[in-house]
Design a protein around this motif. Structure first.
Motif, mmCIF file in Angstrom:
data_model
loop_
_atom_site.group_PDB
_atom_site.id
_atom_site.type_symbol
_atom_site.label_atom_id
_atom_site.label_comp_id
_atom_site.label_asym_id
_atom_site.label_seq_id
_atom_site.Cartn_x
_atom_site.Cartn_y
_atom_site.Cartn_z
ATOM 1 N N SER A 25 29.318 20.266 51.821
ATOM 2 C CA SER A 25 28.590 19.609 51.812
ATOM 3 C C SER A 25 27.410 19.809 51.019
ATOM 4 O O SER A 25 26.696 20.957 51.149
ATOM 5 C CB SER A 25 27.827 19.254 52.965
ATOM 6 O OG SER A 25 28.952 18.957 53.712
ATOM 7 N N ASN A 48 23.109 19.465 50.414
ATOM 8 C CA ASN A 48 22.297 19.336 50.739
ATOM 9 C C ASN A 48 21.167 18.141 50.433
ATOM 10 O O ASN A 48 20.900 17.392 51.208
ATOM 11 C CB ASN A 48 21.162 20.098 51.277
ATOM 12 C CG ASN A 48 22.387 21.040 51.926
ATOM 13 O OD1 ASN A 48 22.374 21.013 52.353
ATOM 14 N ND2 ASN A 48 22.159 22.478 51.811
ATOM 15 N N ASP A 49 21.541 17.887 48.799
ATOM 16 C CA ASP A 49 20.343 17.070 48.496
ATOM 17 C C ASP A 49 20.892 15.590 48.432
ATOM 18 O O ASP A 49 21.556 15.275 47.343
ATOM 19 C CB ASP A 49 20.205 17.288 47.166
ATOM 20 C CG ASP A 49 18.990 16.945 46.189
ATOM 21 O OD1 ASP A 49 17.952 16.133 46.829
ATOM 22 O OD2 ASP A 49 18.707 17.031 44.996
ATOM 23 N N ASP A 85 29.281 14.743 51.728
ATOM 24 C CA ASP A 85 30.201 15.214 52.228
ATOM 25 C C ASP A 85 31.488 14.827 52.380
ATOM 26 O O ASP A 85 31.826 13.938 51.258
ATOM 27 C CB ASP A 85 29.974 14.872 54.271
ATOM 28 C CG ASP A 85 28.080 14.912 54.687
ATOM 29 O OD1 ASP A 85 27.741 16.546 54.166
ATOM 30 O OD2 ASP A 85 27.735 14.193 54.499
#
Length: 260
Positions: A30, A32-33, A250
């Motif tokens: 995934s 993160n930002d 994701d």
């Protein structure tokens, strides 16, 4: 006292399960930002249909929370259930570039187990196969019948659904079309939007991930888009002819309701 502590632990466990529930799609690789969110957010209890029409329908995007309860639809969209129901069905994939779309037909099982992978920054849009739209409504009708679309329609329009599943790092580059809604069932999807009179600068065969890492940091303040990351339980509305690009953070399951 011991009974009370057990209840508290059980409640926390239930909350943790809900937070971690990915429907079996996982969060490996995934991104993160999530970026900032500069789009207005309205709760179902704070907006009426009349207010939606007056304030947003023809002028600007909005994120709506709590307008639908798609708990059953979400359960049906778990990885195990979709593979059980549709593994041998044929789905049509499209390349994720702006002006030219190559179509590829594969078994749903092959798409999920082989092709549904994270995308690297240097992958071209013409090399990215994306499952969104081109749904066989006869084969998928029993699933779509369980979906509850956002209740705020537009005059003289009728809804049409497009269902999709995509890996982290995938998305579609900037494009525009008629108005509609986008709802994430599993995962997170980051949105970037510009009004019709502000055409964004982008390469039609570069992915949104490439644009985000190479072009976005160089944008001056007045050229930055409206943006937000939406999660399950949130619905984004975009008006007619607004430019938009998406990036799945994701492995995401999502559905759009186009109003035409």
């Amino acid at each position: 006292m011991a009974w009370f502590r057990r209840c508290v632990v059980l409640l926390l466990l239930v909350q943790w399960v809900k937070q971690e529930d990915t429907g079996g799609w996982g969060r490996e690789s995934s991104l993160n930002d999530e970026g900032e969110c500069n789009i207005e957010v309205r709760d179902v209890n704070s907006i009426t249909h009349t207010e939606f029409i007056r304030e947003y329908a023809y002028t600007k995007p909005v994120i709506l929370r709590g307008v639908t309860d798609n708990t059953k639809f979400r359960l049906l969209c778990s990885k195990d259930n979709l593979l059980r129901e549709y593994s041998k069905k044929t789905v049509r994939l499209s390349t994720a570039n702006t002006h030219s779309y190559r179509k590829v037909d594969v078994r749903f099982e092959e798409f999920v187990k082989v092709l549904l992978t994270p995308q690297s920054e240097d992958t071209l849009g013409s090399d990215t196969l994306y499952f969104f739209g081109d749904n066989n409504f006869t084969e998928w009708n029993s699933l779509f019948e369980e979906y509850k679309a956002p209740p705020y329609g537009l005059p003289y329009t009728s809804p049409a659904y497009s269902f999709g599943i995509a890996g982290p790092g995938t998305g579609v580059p900037f494009h525009w079309h008629g108005p509609g809604y986008s709802e994430v069932i599993y995962g997170r999807k980051r949105w970037f939007l510009y009004p019709p009179d502000h055409s964004p600068e982008f390469h039609p065969n570069y992915t949104t991930l490439s644009w985000l890492t190479q072009s976005y940091p160089l944008l001056e303040t007045h050229n930055k888009p409206l943006e937000c990351t939406i999660r399950p339980g949130e619905v984004l509305y975009f008006p007619d002819r607004w430019w938009h690009a998406t990036l799945n953070l994701d492995t995401s399951v999502f559905i759009s309701t186009f109003l035409g």
